[in-house]
Design a protein around this motif. Structure first.
Motif, PDB file in Angstrom:
ATOM      1  N   VAL A  79      39.248 -33.604 -42.206  1.00 51.80           N
ATOM      2  CA  VAL A  79      40.402 -32.710 -42.311  1.00 51.80           C
ATOM      3  C   VAL A  79      40.340 -31.569 -41.295  1.00 51.80           C
ATOM      4  CG1 VAL A  79      40.742 -33.236 -44.758  1.00 51.80           C
ATOM      5  CG2 VAL A  79      39.375 -31.248 -44.111  1.00 51.80           C
ATOM      6  N   ALA A  80      39.183 -31.365 -40.663  1.00 48.57           N
ATOM      7  CA  ALA A  80      39.066 -30.306 -39.659  1.00 48.57           C
ATOM      8  C   ALA A  80      39.711 -30.676 -38.334  1.00 48.57           C
ATOM      9  CB  ALA A  80      37.585 -29.968 -39.430  1.00 48.57           C
ATOM     10  N   ARG A  81      40.159 -31.902 -38.187  1.00 49.10           N
ATOM     11  CA  ARG A  81      40.657 -32.372 -36.883  1.00 49.10           C
ATOM     12  C   ARG A  81      41.863 -31.588 -36.386  1.00 49.10           C
ATOM     13  NH1 ARG A  81      42.871 -38.334 -38.783  1.00 49.10           N
ATOM     14  NH2 ARG A  81      43.897 -37.645 -40.694  1.00 49.10           N
ATOM     15  N   THR A  82      42.621 -30.969 -37.290  1.00 48.97           N
ATOM     16  CA  THR A  82      43.805 -30.226 -36.851  1.00 48.97           C
ATOM     17  C   THR A  82      43.450 -28.932 -36.137  1.00 48.97           C
ATOM     18  OG1 THR A  82      43.939 -29.130 -39.014  1.00 48.97           O
ATOM     19  CG2 THR A  82      45.220 -31.155 -38.718  1.00 48.97           C
ATOM     20  N   GLU A  83      42.201 -28.454 -36.274  1.00 48.39           N
ATOM     21  CA  GLU A  83      41.820 -27.172 -35.677  1.00 48.39           C
ATOM     22  C   GLU A  83      40.736 -27.281 -34.614  1.00 48.39           C
ATOM     23  OE1 GLU A  83      43.209 -24.390 -35.865  1.00 48.39           O
ATOM     24  OE2 GLU A  83      44.543 -24.623 -37.586  1.00 48.39           O
ATOM     25  N   VAL A  84      40.025 -28.386 -34.550  1.00 50.93           N
ATOM     26  CA  VAL A  84      38.937 -28.525 -33.573  1.00 50.93           C
ATOM     27  C   VAL A  84      39.515 -28.741 -32.183  1.00 50.93           C
ATOM     28  CG1 VAL A  84      37.074 -30.064 -32.823  1.00 50.93           C
ATOM     29  CG2 VAL A  84      37.197 -29.323 -35.207  1.00 50.93           C
ATOM     30  N   ARG A  85      38.918 -28.081 -31.183  1.00 55.38           N
ATOM     31  CA  ARG A  85      39.473 -28.134 -29.828  1.00 55.38           C
ATOM     32  C   ARG A  85      38.536 -28.775 -28.798  1.00 55.38           C
ATOM     33  NH1 ARG A  85      38.565 -21.704 -28.343  1.00 55.38           N
ATOM     34  NH2 ARG A  85      36.294 -21.814 -28.463  1.00 55.38           N
ATOM     35  N   GLY A  86      37.292 -29.032 -29.129  1.00 61.23           N
ATOM     36  CA  GLY A  86      36.336 -29.590 -28.173  1.00 61.23           C
ATOM     37  C   GLY A  86      35.046 -29.954 -28.875  1.00 61.23           C
ATOM     38  N   PRO A  87      33.922 -30.036 -28.156  1.00 62.25           N
ATOM     39  CA  PRO A  87      32.641 -30.329 -28.818  1.00 62.25           C
ATOM     40  C   PRO A  87      32.388 -29.361 -29.967  1.00 62.25           C
ATOM     41  CG  PRO A  87      32.398 -30.397 -26.434  1.00 62.25           C
ATOM     42  CD  PRO A  87      33.769 -29.848 -26.697  1.00 62.25           C
ATOM     43  N   PHE A  88      31.875 -29.889 -31.077  1.00 61.49           N
ATOM     44  CA  PHE A  88      31.724 -29.040 -32.252  1.00 61.49           C
ATOM     45  C   PHE A  88      30.531 -29.468 -33.094  1.00 61.49           C
ATOM     46  CE2 PHE A  88      34.268 -32.627 -33.528  1.00 61.49           C
ATOM     47  CZ  PHE A  88      34.005 -32.866 -34.867  1.00 61.49           C
ATOM     48  N   ALA A  89      30.024 -28.505 -33.845  1.00 60.15           N
ATOM     49  CA  ALA A  89      28.964 -28.758 -34.818  1.00 60.15           C
ATOM     50  C   ALA A  89      29.583 -28.804 -36.205  1.00 60.15           C
ATOM     51  CB  ALA A  89      27.898 -27.669 -34.755  1.00 60.15           C
ATOM     52  N   VAL A  90      28.954 -29.562 -37.096  1.00 63.99           N
ATOM     53  CA  VAL A  90      29.331 -29.595 -38.509  1.00 63.99           C
ATOM     54  C   VAL A  90      28.109 -29.206 -39.330  1.00 63.99           C
ATOM     55  CG1 VAL A  90      30.067 -31.042 -40.438  1.00 63.99           C
ATOM     56  CG2 VAL A  90      31.078 -31.383 -38.188  1.00 63.99           C
ATOM     57  N   ILE A  91      28.277 -28.225 -40.219  1.00 63.70           N
ATOM     58  CA  ILE A  91      27.178 -27.795 -41.080  1.00 63.70           C
ATOM     59  C   ILE A  91      27.690 -27.605 -42.497  1.00 63.70           C
ATOM     60  CG2 ILE A  91      25.978 -26.625 -39.176  1.00 63.70           C
ATOM     61  CD1 ILE A  91      26.905 -23.943 -40.463  1.00 63.70           C
ATOM     62  N   ASN A  92      26.756 -27.516 -43.448  1.00 68.58           N
ATOM     63  CA  ASN A  92      27.090 -27.150 -44.828  1.00 68.58           C
ATOM     64  C   ASN A  92      27.096 -25.635 -44.962  1.00 68.58           C
ATOM     65  OD1 ASN A  92      27.224 -29.824 -45.669  1.00 68.58           O
ATOM     66  ND2 ASN A  92      25.085 -29.854 -46.351  1.00 68.58           N
ATOM     67  N   ALA A  93      28.002 -25.116 -45.790  1.00 65.89           N
ATOM     68  CA  ALA A  93      28.115 -23.674 -45.976  1.00 65.89           C
ATOM     69  C   ALA A  93      26.899 -23.082 -46.671  1.00 65.89           C
ATOM     70  CB  ALA A  93      29.370 -23.345 -46.772  1.00 65.89           C
ATOM     71  N   ASP A  94      26.248 -23.855 -47.529  1.00 71.24           N
ATOM     72  CA  ASP A  94      25.171 -23.319 -48.357  1.00 71.24           C
ATOM     73  C   ASP A  94      23.784 -23.689 -47.844  1.00 71.24           C
ATOM     74  OD1 ASP A  94      26.087 -25.919 -49.003  1.00 71.24           O
ATOM     75  OD2 ASP A  94      24.947 -25.908 -50.851  1.00 71.24           O
ATOM     76  N   ASP A  95      23.700 -24.121 -46.586  1.00 73.65           N
ATOM     77  CA  ASP A  95      22.421 -24.474 -45.976  1.00 73.65           C
ATOM     78  C   ASP A  95      22.114 -23.549 -44.805  1.00 73.65           C
ATOM     79  OD1 ASP A  95      22.077 -26.540 -47.734  1.00 73.65           O
ATOM     80  OD2 ASP A  95      22.732 -28.106 -46.355  1.00 73.65           O
ATOM     81  N   PHE A  96      20.865 -23.099 -44.725  1.00 75.88           N
ATOM     82  CA  PHE A  96      20.386 -22.280 -43.612  1.00 75.88           C
ATOM     83  C   PHE A  96      19.574 -23.189 -42.698  1.00 75.88           C
ATOM     84  CE2 PHE A  96      17.045 -19.862 -41.556  1.00 75.88           C
ATOM     85  CZ  PHE A  96      17.711 -18.772 -41.045  1.00 75.88           C
ATOM     86  N   TYR A  97      19.978 -23.281 -41.431  1.00 80.18           N
ATOM     87  CA  TYR A  97      19.379 -24.250 -40.513  1.00 80.18           C
ATOM     88  C   TYR A  97      18.428 -23.639 -39.491  1.00 80.18           C
ATOM     89  CZ  TYR A  97      22.969 -27.379 -42.373  1.00 80.18           C
ATOM     90  OH  TYR A  97      23.777 -28.120 -43.212  1.00 80.18           O
ATOM     91  N   GLY A  98      18.504 -22.337 -39.264  1.00 78.43           N
ATOM     92  CA  GLY A  98      17.646 -21.697 -38.278  1.00 78.43           C
ATOM     93  C   GLY A  98      18.247 -21.709 -36.886  1.00 78.43           C
ATOM     94  N   ALA A  99      17.890 -20.718 -36.081  1.00 80.95           N
ATOM     95  CA  ALA A  99      18.515 -20.519 -34.772  1.00 80.95           C
ATOM     96  C   ALA A  99      18.291 -21.681 -33.813  1.00 80.95           C
ATOM     97  CB  ALA A  99      17.983 -19.226 -34.148  1.00 80.95           C
ATOM     98  N   SER A 100      17.114 -22.308 -33.857  1.00 80.92           N
ATOM     99  CA  SER A 100      16.820 -23.341 -32.857  1.00 80.92           C
ATOM    100  C   SER A 100      17.699 -24.573 -33.027  1.00 80.92           C
ATOM    101  CB  SER A 100      15.342 -23.734 -32.908  1.00 80.92           C
ATOM    102  OG  SER A 100      15.060 -24.556 -34.011  1.00 80.92           O
ATOM    103  N   ALA A 101      18.235 -24.806 -34.231  1.00 76.64           N
ATOM    104  CA  ALA A 101      19.112 -25.958 -34.430  1.00 76.64           C
ATOM    105  C   ALA A 101      20.370 -25.837 -33.570  1.00 76.64           C
ATOM    106  CB  ALA A 101      19.480 -26.079 -35.905  1.00 76.64           C
ATOM    107  N   TYR A 102      20.963 -24.647 -33.538  1.00 78.30           N
ATOM    108  CA  TYR A 102      22.167 -24.426 -32.735  1.00 78.30           C
ATOM    109  C   TYR A 102      21.840 -24.461 -31.244  1.00 78.30           C
ATOM    110  CZ  TYR A 102      23.798 -22.893 -37.277  1.00 78.30           C
ATOM    111  OH  TYR A 102      24.095 -22.841 -38.613  1.00 78.30           O
ATOM    112  N   GLN A 103      20.704 -23.887 -30.887  1.00 80.72           N
ATOM    113  CA  GLN A 103      20.280 -23.902 -29.489  1.00 80.72           C
ATOM    114  C   GLN A 103      20.056 -25.335 -29.015  1.00 80.72           C
ATOM    115  OE1 GLN A 103      16.432 -22.183 -28.856  1.00 80.72           O
ATOM    116  NE2 GLN A 103      16.645 -22.113 -26.636  1.00 80.72           N
ATOM    117  N   THR A 104      19.383 -26.121 -29.837  1.00 85.72           N
ATOM    118  CA  THR A 104      19.081 -27.506 -29.472  1.00 85.72           C
ATOM    119  C   THR A 104      20.355 -28.324 -29.321  1.00 85.72           C
ATOM    120  OG1 THR A 104      16.946 -27.405 -30.610  1.00 85.72           O
ATOM    121  CG2 THR A 104      17.861 -29.589 -30.207  1.00 85.72           C
ATOM    122  N   LEU A 105      21.316 -28.140 -30.240  1.00 84.50           N
ATOM    123  CA  LEU A 105      22.563 -28.893 -30.156  1.00 84.50           C
ATOM    124  C   LEU A 105      23.398 -28.450 -28.960  1.00 84.50           C
ATOM    125  CD1 LEU A 105      24.465 -30.999 -31.264  1.00 84.50           C
ATOM    126  CD2 LEU A 105      25.405 -29.271 -32.820  1.00 84.50           C
ATOM    127  N   ALA A 106      23.457 -27.157 -28.697  1.00 85.18           N
ATOM    128  CA  ALA A 106      24.218 -26.670 -27.540  1.00 85.18           C
ATOM    129  C   ALA A 106      23.634 -27.221 -26.247  1.00 85.18           C
ATOM    130  CB  ALA A 106      24.235 -25.146 -27.524  1.00 85.18           C
TER     131      ALA A 106
END
Length: 326
Positions: A135-162
């Motif tokens: 359902v997020a397809r109407t707002e996504v504009r390019g490469p994107f990450a998907v995460i759960n709202a109630d999970d803490f993933y740590g900074a390196s996860a975003y760095q690694t994906l970027a």
């Protein structure tokens, strides 16, 4: 002075009177979307766990996720919520984050279905994480990450994906060791990652009712037999990286799911299962990435105390300012 200040902010973010550098050492700051799945019912938690404070000043897990994501170039937030909790989100999360990044809302409702399908009688819960991402397809504009709202993933996860986005158009998943994702307060469901000899992602098997034991973990299989896990297995915690090409693929799989499960009011369209299918059929290639940081989440209300203690220790180690937003 204004030009100097602007130049400085291109290399970092000022929070709480301190400068936190952009984690990617790139000359041009990238721009990606962050899709946060926040429409869950929280039945085991006993409430809307997405708006539960874990920081010393009442900060939510989503806020720490946004803080880490911003430093890695994810500067646009798409919140997938239910309309009945929209007021809570706008009053808590939206009020604080809308001052710092673009925030969009989309709604995961049971009647958000493809043409020709309708909500079956007795259905009382959302359709699952695969539907939430769709359902997020109407707002996504390019490469994107998907995460759960109630999970803490740590900074390196975003760095690694970027860093992955900067080098490849393949999809990706950031995985964590199973033992790091268990709860002392009850069983959990996890997507067990199967890899080849080179460590590449081959498939994901959704396993439910996993419990910690002294030498790892255990669960009951479909035949009711106890199965053992070492705890070192890599599992999916719903941290994904996609391009918009995934949406027509998810749409086709969701239509097939609805056709096969029309009479089951409890069936869920799991995102890990959908991506496992795409990977196995050759429709997508999925890189298996690893995070150097610890994961924690909120499954049960008793998990709140441990989450708050972890955040205090990360703040004491200088990973986050207090208050988070200054």
């Amino acid at each position: 002075m204004r030009e100097r200040a602007r130049s400085r902010r291109q290399d970092g973010f000022l929070f709480g009177g301190r400068e936190f550098p952009v984690l990617l050492g790139q000359v041009a700051k990238p721009s990606y979307d962050l899709v946060v799945l926040a429409a869950g019912m929280g039945s085991r938690f006993g409430g809307v766990k997405q708006v539960q404070p874990v920081g010393p000043q009442g900060e939510l897990i989503i806020e720490y996720s946004a803080f880490d994501a911003l430093r890695a170039g994810f500067d646009r937030l798409v919140l997938v919520i239910r309309k009945d909790i929209e007021a809570d989100f706008r009053a808590t999360i939206g009020r604080r984050l809308e001052q710092r990044m673009e925030v969009r809302y989309v709604y995961q409702e049971m009647d958000a279905l493809p043409v020709g399908f309708s909500t079956p009688a007795g259905r009382a819960k959302p359709w699952g994480t695969g539907h939430a991402a769709l359902v997020a397809r109407t707002e996504v504009r390019g490469p994107f990450a998907v995460i759960n709202a109630d999970d803490f993933y740590g900074a390196s996860a975003y760095q690694t994906l970027a860093a992955h986005f900067a080098a490849s158009s393949d999809y990706a998943m950031v995985g964590y060791p199973l033992r790091q994702t268990l709860s002392e307060h009850g069983s959990v469901s996890r997507g067990l990652c199967n890899t080849d000899v080179a460590g590449r992602l081959q498939s994901i098997t959704e396993i439910t009712k996993i419990e910690p034991v002294p030498d790892g973990a255990r669960y009951l299989d479909a035949a009711g037999q106890v199965q053992r896990l070492s705890g070192d297995e890599i599992v999916s915690m719903n941290f994904w990286g996609f391009t918009p090409a995934v949406f027509p693929q998810l749409d086709a799989l969701f239509r097939d799911f609805l056709t096969r499960n029309a009479a089951d009011p409890k069936a869920e369209f799991y995102l890990p299962t959908a991506l496992s299918t795409l990977n196995q059929t050759g429709a997508a290639r999925i890189a298996l990435l690893r995070s150097a940081d610890a994961w924690f989440g909120l499954t049960y209300r008793d998990d709140l105390a441990a989450a708050a203690a972890t955040m205090r220790s990360l703040i004491a180690a200088g990973k986050y300012p207090d208050p988070l937003w200054g």
